[in-house]
Write a protein that holds these residues in place. Sequence first.
Motif, PDB file in Angstrom:
ATOM      1  N   ILE A   1      57.631  49.855  86.178  1.00  0.00           N
ATOM      2  CA  ILE A   1      57.806  48.446  86.543  1.00  0.00           C
ATOM      3  C   ILE A   1      57.727  47.588  85.281  1.00  0.00           C
ATOM      4  O   ILE A   1      56.768  47.699  84.498  1.00  0.00           O
ATOM      5  CB  ILE A   1      56.718  48.016  87.552  1.00  0.00           C
ATOM      6  N   LYS A   2      58.748  46.759  85.089  1.00  0.00           N
ATOM      7  CA  LYS A   2      58.800  45.927  83.884  1.00  0.00           C
ATOM      8  C   LYS A   2      58.926  44.451  84.243  1.00  0.00           C
ATOM      9  O   LYS A   2      59.511  44.094  85.268  1.00  0.00           O
ATOM     10  CB  LYS A   2      59.995  46.350  83.022  1.00  0.00           C
ATOM     11  N   ASN A   3      58.378  43.604  83.369  1.00  0.00           N
ATOM     12  CA  ASN A   3      58.493  42.160  83.593  1.00  0.00           C
ATOM     13  C   ASN A   3      59.831  41.662  83.041  1.00  0.00           C
ATOM     14  O   ASN A   3      60.660  42.444  82.581  1.00  0.00           O
ATOM     15  CB  ASN A   3      57.293  41.420  82.991  1.00  0.00           C
ATOM     16  N   THR A   4      60.013  40.343  83.077  1.00  0.00           N
ATOM     17  CA  THR A   4      61.306  39.784  82.666  1.00  0.00           C
ATOM     18  C   THR A   4      61.548  39.931  81.168  1.00  0.00           C
ATOM     19  O   THR A   4      62.678  39.772  80.703  1.00  0.00           O
ATOM     20  CB  THR A   4      61.401  38.298  83.028  1.00  0.00           C
TER      21      THR A   4
ATOM     22  N   VAL B   1      60.239  47.026  98.478  1.00  0.00           N
ATOM     23  CA  VAL B   1      61.365  47.822  97.998  1.00  0.00           C
ATOM     24  C   VAL B   1      62.614  46.977  98.218  1.00  0.00           C
ATOM     25  O   VAL B   1      62.810  46.413  99.295  1.00  0.00           O
ATOM     26  CB  VAL B   1      61.493  49.153  98.773  1.00  0.00           C
ATOM     27  N   HIS B   2      63.429  46.856  97.165  1.00  0.00           N
ATOM     28  CA  HIS B   2      64.682  46.108  97.271  1.00  0.00           C
ATOM     29  C   HIS B   2      65.862  47.061  97.339  1.00  0.00           C
ATOM     30  O   HIS B   2      65.754  48.239  97.000  1.00  0.00           O
ATOM     31  CB  HIS B   2      64.814  45.127  96.105  1.00  0.00           C
ATOM     32  N   ALA B   3      67.017  46.501  97.752  1.00  0.00           N
ATOM     33  CA  ALA B   3      68.141  47.322  98.203  1.00  0.00           C
ATOM     34  C   ALA B   3      68.913  48.048  97.110  1.00  0.00           C
ATOM     35  O   ALA B   3      69.573  49.045  97.387  1.00  0.00           O
ATOM     36  CB  ALA B   3      69.103  46.463  99.011  1.00  0.00           C
ATOM     37  N   LYS B   4      68.847  47.552  95.863  1.00  0.00           N
ATOM     38  CA  LYS B   4      69.658  48.159  94.806  1.00  0.00           C
ATOM     39  C   LYS B   4      68.796  48.570  93.605  1.00  0.00           C
ATOM     40  O   LYS B   4      67.910  47.822  93.188  1.00  0.00           O
ATOM     41  CB  LYS B   4      70.734  47.178  94.327  1.00  0.00           C
ATOM     42  N   GLY B   5      69.106  49.701  93.045  1.00  0.00           N
ATOM     43  CA  GLY B   5      68.340  50.208  91.908  1.00  0.00           C
ATOM     44  C   GLY B   5      68.807  49.657  90.579  1.00  0.00           C
ATOM     45  O   GLY B   5      69.107  50.421  89.654  1.00  0.00           O
ATOM     46  N   THR B   6      68.856  48.339  90.476  1.00  0.00           N
ATOM     47  CA  THR B   6      69.262  47.689  89.231  1.00  0.00           C
ATOM     48  C   THR B   6      68.310  46.537  88.936  1.00  0.00           C
ATOM     49  O   THR B   6      68.240  45.579  89.704  1.00  0.00           O
ATOM     50  CB  THR B   6      70.703  47.140  89.321  1.00  0.00           C
ATOM     51  N   CYS B   7      67.581  46.625  87.828  1.00  0.00           N
ATOM     52  CA  CYS B   7      66.602  45.598  87.464  1.00  0.00           C
ATOM     53  C   CYS B   7      67.057  44.873  86.199  1.00  0.00           C
ATOM     54  O   CYS B   7      66.655  45.225  85.090  1.00  0.00           O
ATOM     55  CB  CYS B   7      65.230  46.221  87.237  1.00  0.00           C
ATOM     56  N   ASP B   8      67.898  43.869  86.364  1.00  0.00           N
ATOM     57  CA  ASP B   8      68.404  43.104  85.227  1.00  0.00           C
ATOM     58  C   ASP B   8      67.737  41.724  85.211  1.00  0.00           C
ATOM     59  O   ASP B   8      68.037  40.887  86.059  1.00  0.00           O
ATOM     60  CB  ASP B   8      69.929  42.957  85.343  1.00  0.00           C
TER      61      ASP B   8
ATOM     62  N   ALA C   1      58.602  41.021  88.356  1.00  0.00           N
ATOM     63  CA  ALA C   1      58.618  42.372  87.766  1.00  0.00           C
ATOM     64  C   ALA C   1      59.386  43.295  88.678  1.00  0.00           C
ATOM     65  O   ALA C   1      59.374  43.141  89.906  1.00  0.00           O
ATOM     66  CB  ALA C   1      57.201  42.890  87.553  1.00  0.00           C
ATOM     67  N   CYS C   2      60.053  44.292  88.059  1.00  0.00           N
ATOM     68  CA  CYS C   2      60.983  45.139  88.814  1.00  0.00           C
ATOM     69  C   CYS C   2      60.976  46.545  88.235  1.00  0.00           C
ATOM     70  O   CYS C   2      60.799  46.728  87.029  1.00  0.00           O
ATOM     71  CB  CYS C   2      62.376  44.517  88.704  1.00  0.00           C
TER      72      CYS C   2
ATOM     73  N   SER D   1      69.961  41.197  90.563  1.00  0.00           N
ATOM     74  CA  SER D   1      70.741  42.444  90.624  1.00  0.00           C
ATOM     75  C   SER D   1      70.167  43.459  91.604  1.00  0.00           C
ATOM     76  O   SER D   1      70.879  44.361  92.048  1.00  0.00           O
ATOM     77  CB  SER D   1      70.784  43.078  89.228  1.00  0.00           C
ATOM     78  N   ALA D   2      68.883  43.327  91.930  1.00  0.00           N
ATOM     79  CA  ALA D   2      68.251  44.301  92.826  1.00  0.00           C
ATOM     80  C   ALA D   2      68.549  44.038  94.297  1.00  0.00           C
ATOM     81  O   ALA D   2      68.132  44.811  95.164  1.00  0.00           O
ATOM     82  CB  ALA D   2      66.738  44.324  92.597  1.00  0.00           C
TER      83      ALA D   2
END
Length: 212
Positions: free
Chosen positions: A53-56, A92-99, A205-206, A113-114
């Motif tokens: 998990i990473k912050n912005t 949990v969010h729908a897409k595996g993209t954390c931009d 964070a994502c 993006s998530a």
Amino acid sequence: MVGKVRLALLVVLGVGVVTLGAAAPGKTTPGRDGAPAGAMMSGRDGAPASAVIKNTHGQTVGSLQVEDAGNGKSKITVAVTNLPPGFHGFHVHAKGTCDPQSKDPATGSPFFSAGGHYDLGSHVHDNHSGDLPNLLVGADGTGAASVVTDRFRVAQLFDSDGSAIMIHALADNHANIPDRYRNEEGAAGPDAVTLNAGDSGGRIACGVITRS
Ligand SMILES: [Cu+2]
């Protein structure tokens, strides 16, 4: 989890090791993960998943594990550091993209993006499949939690666009709006905004969920 249960049983019963060992379902029982056939991933249904998990700013602020808890359930374990104290929406969010540069055009929140909340279409009690209890972060910026959910199996997180774990700035009310409040239509209950994300504010964070 199975290991702990077996150990406890062995301690209590003392004997019966052979019987218990033979009866324990283990990870090899076909269909134990319980996912619908359409969501089955080849041969790895019981495999655990994880996320960094990473912050912005791209700094790592936590880790997540998701594992098969048996009986169609999944166990989520999370630990975080360097986050604002208090309760935080945790889904949990729908897409595996954390931009972090991907901003919600409506709110400006990062990690757009998530996508929205991960959901298998159940919408149990006005919640999504990926909704989890709020994450409590202490005054020192650390937090840890473990929860079991029966709303998705590990394998189901790996659909075509994957999924991500998200931490929000504010607490999620889980659409728990007392009847004394009214939505825009004058009816009691949560409005569309609340139903979308539980008024949990921007995303801070994502983490992309991957196979461990
Ligand atoms: Cu969320």
